[in-house]
Design an enzyme around this catalytic site. Structure first.
Site, mmCIF file in Angstrom:
data_model
loop_
_atom_site.group_PDB
_atom_site.id
_atom_site.type_symbol
_atom_site.label_atom_id
_atom_site.label_comp_id
_atom_site.label_asym_id
_atom_site.label_seq_id
_atom_site.Cartn_x
_atom_site.Cartn_y
_atom_site.Cartn_z
ATOM 1 C CE1 TYR A 85 -2.981 -3.063 0.248
ATOM 2 C CE2 TYR A 85 -4.417 -1.544 1.391
ATOM 3 C CZ TYR A 85 -4.219 -2.737 0.740
ATOM 4 O OH TYR A 85 -5.258 -3.615 0.580
ATOM 5 C CE LYS A 105 0.942 -17.546 -2.196
ATOM 6 N NZ LYS A 105 0.013 -18.694 -2.215
ATOM 7 C CG ASP A 157 -2.781 -19.759 -0.567
ATOM 8 O OD1 ASP A 157 -2.059 -19.621 0.437
ATOM 9 O OD2 ASP A 157 -2.374 -20.269 -1.619
ATOM 10 C CG ASP A 191 -7.693 -3.905 3.080
ATOM 11 O OD1 ASP A 191 -8.741 -3.805 3.728
ATOM 12 O OD2 ASP A 191 -7.442 -3.229 2.076
ATOM 13 C CG ASP A 208 -13.588 -6.047 4.935
ATOM 14 O OD1 ASP A 208 -13.191 -5.425 5.943
ATOM 15 O OD2 ASP A 208 -14.197 -5.495 4.004
#
Ligand SMILES: NC(=O)c1ccc[n+]([C@@H]2O[C@H](COP(=O)([O-])OP(=O)(O)OC[C@H]3O[C@@H](n4cnc5c(N)ncnc54)[C@H](O)[C@@H]3O)[C@@H](O)[C@H]2O)c1
Length: 337
Positions: free
Chosen positions: A124, A173, A206, A230, A234
């Site tokens: 970001y 990851k 994942d 992020d 959610d």
């Protein structure tokens, strides 16, 4: 001793849910005083800018702010005010608790997961976003630093200790993003050794998504980098029935801003039916941050009991027939006992 906090009522439903929240905070009698400042559309109309310097000064002075949702105008080169606030105060930790509430519609019961997301670096970054002249190639940079990884992982462990949590999962990851995610994972492994009382495990992002959907009860505290945090926070909000009950805490070394995750909900603004719960839960986290842990827990319990038992007073989004005011009144009544 009284502690003053900065209060940004915000746009849309912001002033309605902020008034309700402050009424509940007053009932808790925790010695807070408020200095009101403007941001968002209200500030644009009054001061000609979305985020006046005077607002930044008051937040810097009091170090703690409770913030209503802000409307960022579409187009016209406006930067998100929330992103600007995070950058300005270097609010590196975004803490998102997701807790099941009895009586609300959700896929699972008994979920209690805190996601601690790195809030300032990773994918970001403002710089390094380039599209080639012919529009064929888009490039962006992921940059994680040892300093950034260290402070977010340490924050997660300290939070776990403070809140009596048992387990931290570092989500990464590193199998593919060997440099950026690898650095984060190595730092997490190193810091975990300093906290032998907290169980530590690591999980690829994942697989984490699948595990969260299939066996969410295995998670306690998740710590991760900006983009994964992020998305995962959610996902966790979805496990407990959406954003109506989701607080978001933005923490830095010199300031902290507590808010609801949802937006300014222009479609219901002024109708008196906005659910104040997410902002109230953010206020409870703010009380924890101010070391008023007993008050924070008292507030959470009052919200929980109201949602579960006073169904006629809760707002329509939670299946009730009440209003913002009746909801707040019912919580105040429980606090006053
Ligand atoms: N933290 C923030 O300040 C923040 C976060 C997200 C969006 N926004 C801004 O909010 C504005 C509206 O965004 P949006 O419509 O995409 O998202 P939103 O969260 O405002 O609304 C989405 C839907 O959820 C409902 N809703 C949201 N909060 C609610 C509450 N407390 N009680 C009952 N219902 C609620 C709304 O009525 C709407 O139907 C935009 O300008 C956006 O930029 C601000």
């Amino acid at each position: 001793m009284s502690k003053t906090i900065a209060v940004i009522p915000g746009d849309g439903i912001g002033p309605e849910i902020m008034t309700a929240t402050l009424r509940v905070l007053d009932a808790l009698d925790c010695g807070l005083a408020y200095e009101f400042v403007d941001a968002g559309m209200v500030a644009l109309e009054k001061h000609g800018e979305l985020l006046p310097q005077s607002t930044l000064d008051v937040i810097a002075q009091h170090k703690v702010a409770l913030k209503g949702p802000l409307t960022t105008p579409i187009g016209g080169g406006f930067t998100s005010i929330n992103v600007t606030l995070r950058r300005h105060f270097d609010l590196y930790a975004n803490v998102r608790p997701a807790v099941s509430f009895p009586g609300t519609k959700s896929r699972y019961e008994n979920i209690d997961i805190i996601t601690v997301r790195e809030n300032t670096e990773g994918a970001y970054l403002a710089e390094g976003q380039v599209v080639s002249e012919d529009g064929e190639i888009a490039t962006s940079i992921i940059r994680n630093t040892r300093k950034g990884s260290t402070r977010i992982v340490r924050y997660a462990f300290e939070l776990a200790v403070k809140k009596g949590r048992k387990k931290i999962t570092a989500v990464h990851k590193a199998n593919i993003l060997k440099t950026s995610s690898g650095l984060f994972l190595n730092v997490a492994r190193e810091i975990a050794k300093e906290y032998p009382q907290i169980e530590f495990n690591e999980m690829i992002v994942d697989n984490t998504c699948m595990q969260l959907v299939m066996k969410p009860e295995q998670f306690d505290v998740i710590v991760t980098t900006n983009l994964f945090g992020d998305i995962l926070s959610d996902l966790c909000a979805g496990l407990v029935g959406g954003l109506g009950l989701a607080p978001g805490d933005n923490i830095g070394a010199n300031a902290a801003i507590f808010e609801a995750v949802h937006g300014s909900a222009p479609d219901i603004a002024g109708k008196g039916v906005a659910n104040p719960c997410a902002l109230l839960l953010a206020a409870a986290d703010m009380l924890d941050h101010l070391d008023l842990l007993a008050k924070g827990n008292q507030l959470r319990q009052a919200i929980r009991a109201t949602v579960e038992q006073d169904r006629q007073h809760v707002t329509p989004d939670l299946g009730g027939s009440g209003s913002t005011d009746s909801f707040a009144d019912a919580i105040v009544k429980r606090i006053k006992g």
